[in-house]
Enzyme design. Sequence first.
Site, PDB file in Angstrom:
ATOM      1  N   ASP A  76       0.840  -1.200   0.000  1.00 35.66           N
ATOM      2  CA  ASP A  76       0.000   0.000   0.000  1.00 35.66           C
ATOM      3  C   ASP A  76       0.875   1.249   0.000  1.00 35.66           C
ATOM      4  O   ASP A  76       1.861   1.313   0.735  1.00 35.66           O
ATOM      5  CB  ASP A  76      -0.901   0.029   1.239  1.00 35.66           C
ATOM      6  CG  ASP A  76      -1.983  -1.038   1.200  1.00 35.66           C
ATOM      7  OD1 ASP A  76      -2.191  -1.638   0.130  1.00 35.66           O
ATOM      8  OD2 ASP A  76      -2.638  -1.259   2.245  1.00 35.66           O
ATOM      9  N   HIS A 112       1.434  -7.989   0.060  1.00 37.76           N
ATOM     10  CA  HIS A 112       0.265  -8.805   0.380  1.00 37.76           C
ATOM     11  C   HIS A 112      -0.633  -8.973  -0.833  1.00 37.76           C
ATOM     12  O   HIS A 112      -0.503  -8.247  -1.819  1.00 37.76           O
ATOM     13  CB  HIS A 112      -0.506  -8.225   1.561  1.00 37.76           C
ATOM     14  CG  HIS A 112      -0.965  -6.802   1.388  1.00 37.76           C
ATOM     15  ND1 HIS A 112      -0.102  -5.726   1.469  1.00 37.76           N
ATOM     16  CD2 HIS A 112      -2.183  -6.269   1.134  1.00 37.76           C
ATOM     17  CE1 HIS A 112      -0.776  -4.598   1.290  1.00 37.76           C
ATOM     18  NE2 HIS A 112      -2.045  -4.913   1.064  1.00 37.76           N
TER      19      HIS A 112
END
Length: 359
Positions: free
Chosen positions: A237, A291
């Site tokens: 992110d 992820h």
Amino acid sequence: MTATIAPSRVESLASSGIESIPKEYVRLNEELTSMGNVFEEEKKEEGSQVPTIDIKDIASEDPEVRGKAIQELKRAAMEWGVMHLVNHGISDELIDRVKVAGQTFFELPVEEKEKYANDQASGNVQGYGSKLANSASGRLEWEDYYFHLSYPEDKRDLSIWPETPADYIPAVSEYSKELRYLATKILSALSLALGLEEGRLEKEVGGLEELLLQFKINYYPKCPQPELALGVEAHTDVSALTFILHNMVPGLQLFYEGKWVTAKCVPNSIIMHIGDTIEILSNGKYKSILHRGLVNKEKVRISWAVFCEPPKEKIILKPLPDLVSDEEPARYPPRTFAQHVQYKLFRKTQGPQTTITKN
């Protein structure tokens, strides 16, 4: 029955009765070797597990209790960069309202949701959408989503928030406000853990007026061939912090110590990721972990993500001088947030193994 052309929405594709997914959704061979049954993966007790952090002690009046809690948060942020937050101070009732509102929106007919469709080609990313193919792999993700800015209140555009259900605007507004308080609490503790003044990291990401909360509901329909598809491809992110709720269907995987680890579903918790922004400011002491999201053929998975982002142009992101020395030189060049996003987009075009945020 085999589909060759994917409709614009994954939900429509999933409900069409197909038994095999279009080739655009089939992942690359190097990804497929590490993808298993997510329900079996979640049951595994051996191996590394995503840490659980109890937030209530971070605000304790007892210096010893508070200090210990901050050190536990620091360890999780340095080793994993992701954790389950419990006793986070946001009521179960409010969280349930947010979940019900999001699920109810996605239960509307597709044609109703299309009234809120975004237009990524023109740069209008807020609204209802599906992920476009990236230029590196040409693969699509098994996901539809709803995305909009939710905080600060004076920067949001309520005209693109769903009118149905009626509780969507009140619930998401209140939840965003509560999350903003939680973000301050976390940023304060992360600052103290690095030996910085309590408000330092918050100031460096924009403070109360400039830090933006971007709200995204991710909807992952049942998939007839989950061993071939990903709901979200591997990425980190770009945010400062990301907070995630989900409907207790497993799917999140973290790349930890060279292996994909499936996060367990922890009741009444909020998953929190350290994003690239904090990794950069901390000069790599805190970790923005790679992820991805798996899908399955039995249950729809829904997650509610809030990305806490610094302003695009106003702040230069670089390792804080306090955390740079001859022994630990700066690991990241100075960039605005917008430049960092573009850097990751550019890297994405260079090959399938690099990463990009899912904002």
